[in-house]
Design an enzyme around this catalytic site. Structure first.
Site, short mmCIF file in Angstrom:
data_model
loop_
_atom_site.label_atom_id
_atom_site.label_comp_id
_atom_site.label_asym_id
_atom_site.label_seq_id
_atom_site.Cartn_x
_atom_site.Cartn_y
_atom_site.Cartn_z
N ASN A 9 0.85 -1.11 0.00
CA ASN A 9 0.03 0.12 -0.09
C ASN A 9 0.71 1.22 0.07
OD1 ASN A 9 -1.57 2.12 0.54
ND2 ASN A 9 -2.34 1.43 2.52
N LYS A 11 0.14 4.19 -0.28
CA LYS A 11 -0.53 5.42 0.14
C LYS A 11 0.10 6.51 -0.57
CE LYS A 11 -0.36 3.48 4.73
NZ LYS A 11 -0.48 3.41 6.28
N HIS A 92 -9.57 1.05 4.37
CA HIS A 92 -8.41 1.42 5.14
C HIS A 92 -8.38 2.20 6.30
CE1 HIS A 92 -4.23 2.83 6.14
NE2 HIS A 92 -3.95 1.50 5.64
N GLU A 94 -7.06 4.76 7.37
CA GLU A 94 -7.03 6.06 7.22
C GLU A 94 -8.21 6.57 6.60
OE1 GLU A 94 -3.05 5.75 5.23
OE2 GLU A 94 -2.41 5.07 7.37
N GLU A 164 -5.80 -4.91 10.29
CA GLU A 164 -4.52 -4.04 10.53
C GLU A 164 -5.06 -3.23 12.14
OE1 GLU A 164 -2.50 -2.57 6.77
OE2 GLU A 164 -4.15 -1.43 7.05
N GLY A 170 2.30 2.33 10.56
CA GLY A 170 2.95 3.36 10.58
C GLY A 170 3.55 4.06 11.82
N SER A 209 2.92 -2.00 10.37
CA SER A 209 4.83 -1.93 10.73
C SER A 209 5.39 -3.40 10.38
CB SER A 209 4.81 -1.67 12.19
OG SER A 209 4.28 0.11 12.29
P1 PGA Z 1 2.59 0.34 7.52
O1 PGA Z 1 1.13 0.48 6.88
O2 PGA Z 1 3.10 -0.96 7.28
O3 PGA Z 1 3.36 1.49 7.28
O4 PGA Z 1 2.37 0.25 9.19
C1 PGA Z 1 0.30 -0.46 6.71
C2 PGA Z 1 -0.86 0.34 6.13
O5 PGA Z 1 -1.55 1.04 6.35
O6 PGA Z 1 -1.54 -0.66 5.42
#
Ligand code: PGA
Length: 248
Positions: A9, A11, A92, A94, A164, A170, A209
């Site tokens: 992803n 982003k 997601h 976000e 997640e 993140g 992460s």
């Molecule tokens: P990350 O994000 O691996 O940077 O923690 C995962 C995601 O949001 O899909």
């Protein structure tokens, strides 16, 4: 036997030049290993041109629940198909937290994706507050139920679920393999109560992460079937190592 699948992803990261370098590095390194990259909309054509004929599929990070019309700024499932997408991330955290996407809207997006023949990667997961108040399973169940109510449990035969935990995205704070496995097992058993066959074949990715250093132990868990990778998917060596750990 479920086949593990890792999806990146990206982003809102990248540029034509950065993507060209990243895709050129991924392509030979992942030859024969199925993987997915979910890129920003403007770069779908670039991903298509670079990855066509490779083992890496591409997809988007969001879509409209509408099929067409006066919806300024939105992108429909059929538009994603025009660029060869096979996958699209829906719900997601976000999108849920920053753009106010409700469980019901996420479910509508999931339906729109499937109606067009795309495989939705449905994200679910609890916030830190929710984990600390002991409602992790209730939150994940509610998010899944919205989709099951609208699309039916059978729809999960053509979907991926990504667990997640919001507190791990993140942040550098990964769920421990045991913490992740516990929620993955919960998701599978919840689906199994409705349809055992669907539950058995459902790919449940872990995200939050994940990096090369922790991928192997996460992927070794019985109910973890791959990963949804944010930050580490932008670093070719990291993403390749994670995909290889999952393919083992
Ligand atoms: P990350 O994000 O691996 O940077 O923690 C995962 C995601 O949001 O899909």
């Amino acid at each position: 036997m479920r086949k593990k699948l890792v999806a990146g992803n990206w982003k809102m990261h990248g540029s034509l030049a950065e993507n060209a370098a990243l895709l050129a590095a991924l392509k030979p390194a992942l030859e024969g290993i199925k993987a997915v990259v979910c890129v920003p909309f403007p770069y779908l054509a670039q991903a298509q041109a670079a990855l066509a004929g490779s083992s890496i599929a591409w997809g988007a990070q969001n879509l409209s629940e509408q099929s067409k019309g006066a919806f300024t700024g939105e992108v429909s499932a059929s538009m994603l198909l025009d660029f060869g997408c096979q996958y699209v991330i829906v719900g997601h955290s976000e999108r849920r937290s920053l753009y106010g996407e409700s469980d019901e809207l996420v479910a509508s997006k999931y339906v729109a994706a499937q109606a067009a023949g795309l495989t939705p990667i449905l994200c679910v997961g609890e916030s830190l507050d929710e984990r600390e108040s002991g409602v992790t399973e209730a939150v994940v169940a509610r998010q899944l139920d919205a989709v099951i109510k609208l699309a039916g449990v059978g729809s999960l035969a053509k979907a991926i679920v990504a667990y997640e935990p919001v507190w791990a995205i993140g942040t550098g704070k990964t769920a421990s393999p045991e913490q992740a496995q516990a929620v993955h097992a919960f998701i599978r058993s919840k689906i199994a109560a409705l349809d055992a066959d669907i539950a058995k074949q459902l790919v449940i990715q872990y995200g939050g992460s994940v990096k090369a250093a922790n991928a192997a132990e996460l992927m070794a868990q019985p109910d973890i079937d791959g990963g949804l990778i944010g930050g580490a998917s932008l670093v070719a060596d990291e993403f390749v190592a994670i995909c290889r750990a999952a393919a083992k």
